[in-house]
Scaffold this motif. Structure first.
Motif, PDB file in Angstrom:
ATOM      1  N   UNK A   1       0.787  -1.221   0.000  1.00  0.00           N
ATOM      2  CA  UNK A   1       0.000   0.000   0.000  1.00  0.00           C
ATOM      3  C   UNK A   1       0.820   1.273   0.000  1.00  0.00           C
ATOM      4  N   UNK A   2       2.146   1.124   0.064  1.00  0.00           N
ATOM      5  CA  UNK A   2       3.009   2.310   0.063  1.00  0.00           C
ATOM      6  C   UNK A   2       2.748   3.203  -1.146  1.00  0.00           C
ATOM      7  N   UNK A   3       2.505   2.609  -2.290  1.00  0.00           N
ATOM      8  CA  UNK A   3       2.373   3.396  -3.528  1.00  0.00           C
ATOM      9  C   UNK A   3       0.939   3.813  -3.810  1.00  0.00           C
ATOM     10  N   UNK A   4       0.001   3.336  -3.022  1.00  0.00           N
ATOM     11  CA  UNK A   4      -1.399   3.589  -3.353  1.00  0.00           C
ATOM     12  C   UNK A   4      -1.795   5.012  -2.953  1.00  0.00           C
ATOM     13  N   UNK A   5      -2.220   5.853  -3.902  1.00  0.00           N
ATOM     14  CA  UNK A   5      -2.601   7.226  -3.536  1.00  0.00           C
ATOM     15  C   UNK A   5      -4.083   7.404  -3.235  1.00  0.00           C
ATOM     16  N   UNK A   6      -4.903   6.348  -3.388  1.00  0.00           N
ATOM     17  CA  UNK A   6      -6.352   6.531  -3.357  1.00  0.00           C
ATOM     18  C   UNK A   6      -7.007   5.784  -2.200  1.00  0.00           C
ATOM     19  N   UNK A   7      -7.782   6.517  -1.412  1.00  0.00           N
ATOM     20  CA  UNK A   7      -8.572   5.857  -0.363  1.00  0.00           C
ATOM     21  C   UNK A   7      -9.530   4.844  -0.971  1.00  0.00           C
ATOM     22  N   UNK A   8     -10.087   5.196  -2.113  1.00  0.00           N
ATOM     23  CA  UNK A   8     -11.081   4.305  -2.718  1.00  0.00           C
ATOM     24  C   UNK A   8     -10.452   3.009  -3.183  1.00  0.00           C
ATOM     25  N   UNK A   9      -9.226   3.068  -3.691  1.00  0.00           N
ATOM     26  CA  UNK A   9      -8.570   1.836  -4.133  1.00  0.00           C
ATOM     27  C   UNK A   9      -8.117   0.994  -2.944  1.00  0.00           C
ATOM     28  N   UNK A  10      -7.773   1.630  -1.853  1.00  0.00           N
ATOM     29  CA  UNK A  10      -7.415   0.863  -0.652  1.00  0.00           C
ATOM     30  C   UNK A  10      -8.563  -0.057  -0.237  1.00  0.00           C
TER      31      UNK A  10
END
Lengths: 423, 423
Positions: free
Chosen positions: A297-306
């Motif tokens: 999740x380090x690279x994930x910028x989106x709350x929705x994608x999390x």
């Protein structure tokens, strides 16, 4: 989520946490909606969590108007200094590697948006700021935003006499046990072990993270280094040392599963980014095939994608980066989403500078923190002191400053050396 | 994918294209791998496509060493000028709204990476550039990269006497039919229609795209505007006009389906971003519930994530943005992935400047282009001419310049006004 997997996490990762804090409800899989061959993921519980506020506005009875926001530079150290109309000051230190590329975004997008606003509205301001900048989603907009958020939290902590952790949650972890992180690749397993030995001796950490694979689909160098190093470290430190491995997206699914089984044989406690970070479906496949918890999740910028990464059980450990992801309020929402799925949050640590101090404040306030957190030390170039913390690892434990705000003093003469960056 | 859906796309969207060009093989859904409740998406065919080169290196028999890369500025118009060791020059115009924030990334990350390299290796260089910059994935790194790629393609076109389209594919569409795009919100449906009438008269377009909803979960303003406008436009132009609607992520799933049914009633041909762009699962849910083709992908920075949107049938029309997504080579890979799933590519157009000209060159080379493409005109501030195109809509059709390279001349006196931007 497999029963065994959950048990494995519970036993090995949450050692230091009362398990009652974690409602280990049944974990989400694809539900029966949609076609039988096109089931849907159910995000309803996660969507509810995303609506819950994080920042504790109730501590403040009157407006805190942001009068000035300055971005300052001295030798590529960047400070964000904000002042309220009442003359209270908050300071943050920007991201050491990336801020210099993002000054223009800070000055043109972040600064004008927040000047004159009531800092108590931080959370709704963030929503509106995102609305005006969503096309830039990624480090480009979230690092500059995080830099501002950290300064606002410092300011608000000073006004309310609370630590940053208290402003975003309840203090669950005033002391944080650390892991030492070795970043080496492309040297032999034996040489890597020598370096790790020094790092462990210096930090007295009771947990170690090391690199496997060659990063982002590149080959292990030398060949077989990852397996050899895993064997050597376990042999050297015995069963008491907690071990984590980080592949930085080195592998295909088959390779990732194969290495993952080696990590399981040597009883590692998590396996970070087995496949490239944006291969979510493949991350889930690796996760399903293995018992070892998968971190990412380090690279994930989106709350929705999390939500996808959590509800699909692609990850068992979520790792939002305090800078990359845009600060602690957004990161807390990720931790909360993980919590109701019985998952753990072990935030990623990207930065030198004060990056690790921000991480420690965040960890202090999350109920579902992993047992060990990355500590690389704070930048030696920064003349800082704290009356409530040595700001160093003491026998593998970091005492989080009590506050107010960030809970440190930066040498005023050092601050004076910084020059204002103009648009 | 539903049979009806596929038929609908085939009949309405690919009117101008020989359907034999599209192998409408059975579309991917979740396969039988994994748990019965955790089926996997099969990306094997897409992964194969991603390995196929795009740039036609075979046109060049000897190295084209990049001697200089300059970023130039005049009144916030940015030019990228590159020169080969043989003295050939290529020029691109940067993104008009975003480039100014990204100059530092261009100068510090893009420029030094490509100096001294053989431009024939553009595709492998791009891979290595990504490896060194993946944490910045998003507009931050892809816009600066695209700016360089466009200049390289112009340079390579001049050396080989090919158009940009020929360097990345086969010319399928030397003439591109345009749609006119109305960007209004927050005014009445009647007032919007008046503006659309002017736009249609000026462009002579045979297709119209207009906005529905309030953008990114905001409410329609005035209430009911979207339904009313849909009704008014169809009534005004009758059944021959092709209509598209763009919600920019305005809706929840239920709202999106409800509005989508109105759009179906009025026989629109696509529905863009019904829910926020990073709600992939929800996009798929809307797509499954409706017959109207769903368009999206403007905000997606990752080739790997595009696989999900395609293989899960969340989108029927893919819309990579030539700037946001990092240029034409990456965008061509998206178009190719869409093609084997019987899907259409209608690239997004984000920019003024020369943005629309880059889009037209890209469209010229894709076999699965939609029948109409966005045209907002080229910037009137740019003194450019082409000997093979009016660079304007002629009765709703844009003639793509034949080349070499971009196929235009920029007034040398205008170029001279630009100043070098230094690190």
């Amino acid at each position: 989520m497999k029963g065994n997997r959950r048990k494995f996490i519970k036993n090995t990762l949450l050692g230091g946490i009362a398990t009652s804090a974690l409602p280990l409800t049944s974990c989400g899989t694809y539900d029966e909606k949609g076609d039988s061959k096109n089931p849907h993921l159910d995000f309803s519980r996660l969507n509810e969590i995303l609506k819950q506020p994080v920042f504790k506005k109730e501590f403040f009875s009157k407006p805190v108007i942001i009068k000035s926001i300055e971005l300052l530079n001295f030798n590529e150290n960047y400070l964000c200094r904000i002042r309220s109309e009442d003359g209270v000051e908050g300071i943050s230190v920007g991201h050491p590697f990336q801020q210099k590329y993002l000054n223009s975004l800070f000055i043109n997008r972040v600064q004008p948006f927040f000047i004159g606003k009531d800092a108590r509205d931080l959370e709704s301001l963030m929503e509106n700021f995102y609305f005006s900048n969503y096309k830039l989603q990624g480090l480009a907009i979230w690092i500059p935003f995080a830099t501002l958020e950290f300064a606002i939290l410092d300011l608000m902590g000073k006004i309310s006499n609370k630590s940053i952790g208290q402003l975003i949650g309840t203090i669950h972890n005033p002391k944080v046990s650390i892991y030492t992180a070795n970043g080496d690749r492309d040297i032999s397993a034996e040489e890597t072990l020598e370096r790790i030995e020094k790092e462990v001796e210096e930090s007295q950490a009771k947990a170690i993270k090391y690199k496997v694979g060659g990063r982002m689909r590149r080959k292990d160098n030398p060949v077989g280094r990852s397996e050899k190093l895993t064997q050597l470290i376990r042999k050297k430190y015995g069963s008491q040392m907690v071990l984590y491995a980080d592949s930085n997206g080195s592998y295909t699914v088959d390779e990732a599963i194969s290495i993952g089984k080696v990590l399981e044989d040597y009883k590692l406690d998590f396996y970070e980014e087995p496949v490239p970070f944006d291969e979510y479906e493949e991350t889930r496949q690796v996760s399903q095939a293995l018992q070892i918890p998968i971190a990412g999740g380090e690279q994930e910028p989106s709350l929705r994608q999390f939500r996808w990464l959590i509800a699909s059980d692609a990850l068992q450990i979520v790792q939002p980066d305090q800078f990359y992801f845009g600060g602690m309020i957004r990161s807390m929402k990720v931790a909360r989403m993980a919590e109701i799925y019985g998952k753990v949050c072990t935030p990623h640590m990207s930065a030198g500078g004060l990056g690790n101090l921000y991480v420690m404040h965040f960890v202090s306030a999350i109920p579902n923190a992993g047992p060990y957190h990355e500590f690389k030390g704070l930048s030696k170039d920064l003349p800082i002191v704290s009356s409530t913390s040595s700001l160093a690892s003491e026998n593998g434990v970091f005492n989080v400053p009590i506050g107010p705000g960030l809970g440190i003093e930066i040498d005023p003469d050092y601050i004076k050396k910084h020059q204002l960056i103009k648009a």
